[in-house]
Design a protein around this motif. Structure first.
Motif, PDB file in Angstrom:
ATOM      1  N   ARG A 221       0.849  -1.190   0.000  1.00 42.46           N
ATOM      2  CA  ARG A 221       0.000   0.000   0.000  1.00 42.46           C
ATOM      3  C   ARG A 221       0.890   1.247   0.000  1.00 42.46           C
ATOM      4  N   PRO A 253       6.870  -1.833   8.619  1.00 45.28           N
ATOM      5  CA  PRO A 253       6.827  -2.184   7.192  1.00 45.28           C
ATOM      6  C   PRO A 253       8.207  -2.503   6.632  1.00 45.28           C
ATOM      7  N   SER A 257       6.244  -1.748   1.590  1.00 49.20           N
ATOM      8  CA  SER A 257       4.981  -2.493   1.717  1.00 49.20           C
ATOM      9  C   SER A 257       3.866  -1.646   2.293  1.00 49.20           C
ATOM     10  N   LEU A 259       2.806  -1.747   5.265  1.00 45.02           N
ATOM     11  CA  LEU A 259       2.008  -2.582   6.170  1.00 45.02           C
ATOM     12  C   LEU A 259       2.806  -2.934   7.426  1.00 45.02           C
ATOM     13  N   SER A 261       3.044  -5.610  10.388  1.00 41.89           N
ATOM     14  CA  SER A 261       2.592  -6.995  10.571  1.00 41.89           C
ATOM     15  C   SER A 261       2.654  -7.388  12.047  1.00 41.89           C
ATOM     16  N   TRP A 279      -2.106  -7.899   9.137  1.00 45.18           N
ATOM     17  CA  TRP A 279      -1.428  -6.746   8.552  1.00 45.18           C
ATOM     18  C   TRP A 279      -2.286  -5.500   8.747  1.00 45.18           C
ATOM     19  N   ALA A 281      -2.538  -1.102   8.148  1.00 45.55           N
ATOM     20  CA  ALA A 281      -2.058   0.033   7.359  1.00 45.55           C
ATOM     21  C   ALA A 281      -1.087   0.850   8.195  1.00 45.55           C
ATOM     22  N   ALA A 282       0.069   1.192   7.587  1.00 44.33           N
ATOM     23  CA  ALA A 282       1.117   1.885   8.337  1.00 44.33           C
ATOM     24  C   ALA A 282       0.754   3.322   8.672  1.00 44.33           C
ATOM     25  N   VAL A 288      -5.905  -4.514   7.527  1.00 46.62           N
ATOM     26  CA  VAL A 288      -5.979  -4.659   6.077  1.00 46.62           C
ATOM     27  C   VAL A 288      -6.220  -6.100   5.673  1.00 46.62           C
ATOM     28  N   HIS A 289      -5.541  -7.029   6.331  1.00 47.72           N
ATOM     29  CA  HIS A 289      -5.653  -8.443   5.942  1.00 47.72           C
ATOM     30  C   HIS A 289      -5.296  -9.306   7.138  1.00 47.72           C
TER      31      HIS A 289
END
Length: 356
Positions: A221, A253, A257, A259, A261, A279, A281-282, A288-289
């Protein structure tokens, strides 16, 4: 049979010391959590959601933000922080820094891990170690073939009868047969983790591609890492989705990426840090997932079990002792093989010509 014997002896004499280094370093790493001498290492694991969130907020909100936090485990009571380069630190479970280092050479457990996995030479060293593992597996197979015709002379001994060439060779042959299954397990699991295509041989055609697809992160992203992310909210989200899971690794991230984690370990997972991953969003911290490791394809789950088998992260103390014996045996065999091949040979006596 003679060709097999020549290959077995010459390859053993050539890379025996390399296998010895991998075996002994692996045996030491099996018990790493016991011999690392840092205050707080024996503390009981804390997995209370509020305590984890407070520690993450304290560590990640500091001026020197780490790239990742590996939270304390049941066998090691400190959080490990990783920074850019080789810098790192241990923190207690309240987020207070206990000790820091600027180079891996300041921490024996870290350079020993690098030796075992990379031979101090990055990806190239990892490839060399993987090739050595495959050759070692070949030693197990050819050793069994060479032992079979001599099986009636089998003798169980923990140590060679004498420090000379033939007693050492006999001990090598007979003791190797006893530990052949454990040695094969150590070498196969290590080689598959280095060379993903080897998984096709062990787990079936197409296994490597299936594993890669299962472990692929979500698409990147365009998000810049925010300074005031809600780290506590991420941990609370993880606990809401997986109430029984351990919170294991929080990572910033990688690359572009965008992201953050968060890895979890569910009770059914063997992998010490788990593969259940969330994951975020930074820039906003929104989820996000999410990936549930227990819902991965069977062959991907089998692949995730290789490292715990290789590093004795399952089975408790009995299995750790078995894998320790495997590593020490590899060290003994490798060292004595090189010694008997290059230094313990008696020079051939020249025959005097017979008088006419």
């Amino acid at each position: 049979m003679r060709v097999i014997d020549l290959l077995h002896r010459w390859l053993g004499g050539t890379i025996g010391l390399l296998l010895a280094v991998l075996g002994v370093s692996g045996a030491l790493l099996v018990h790493k959590d016991i011999w690392v001498g840092v205050p707080g290492a024996r503390d009981a694991q804390v997995q209370d959601t509020a305590a984890l969130a407070a520690a993450a907020e304290r560590i990640m909100s500091g001026p020197d933000r780490p790239r990742s936090i590996v939270f304390a485990s049941k066998s090691f009571g400190l959080d490990r922080l990783s920074y850019e380069g080789q810098r790192g630190a241990y923190a207690d479970q309240a987020g207070e820094i206990v000790t820091r280092w600027n180079s891996q050479w300041e921490r024996p457990e870290i350079w020993l891990f690098d030796l075992h996995h990379h031979l101090f030479y990055g990806d190239t060293g990892e490839m060399v170690a993987g090739v050595a593992g495959l050759v070692g597996l070949g030693f197990v197979v050819t050793g069994l073939i060479l032992w079979w015709p001599l099986r009636r002379s089998y003798e169980f001994r923990l140590w060679p009868r004498a420090a000379s060439r033939f007693p050492i060779l006999r001990h090598h042959r007979d003791w190797g047969v006893v530990l052949a299954p454990v040695l094969a397990l150590s070498l196969v699991t290590g080689s598959i983790m280095v060379f993903r295509p080897v998984a096709n041989l062990m787990l079936g055609p197409g296994a490597a591609a299936e594993v890669d697809a299962s472990l692929e992160p979500p698409p990147p992203r365009k998000a810049k890492l925010a300074d005031d992310l809600d780290w506590a909210g991420m941990i609370a989200t993880a606990r809401r989705l997986h109430p029984d899971a351990e919170v294991r690794i929080l990572s910033l991230p990688r690359g572009k990426s965008g992201l953050v984690s968060l890895r979890l370990r569910q009770p059914q997972e063997w992998l010490p840090n788990g593969r259940t991953t969330l994951w975020f969003a930074a820039d906003t911290g929104e989820l996000v997932h999410a990936r549930d490791a227990l819902k991965l394809p069977p062959r991907a789950q089998a692949y995730n079990a290789l490292y715990p088998l290789h590093a004795a992260k399952v089975g408790g103390l009995p299995y750790r002792l078995v894998m320790t014996l495997s590593g020490l045996t590899l060290g003994l065999f490798g060292t004595l093989t090189v010694w008997t091949f290059w230094f313990a040979r008696k020079p051939r006596q020249r025959r005097e010509p017979r008088p006419a």
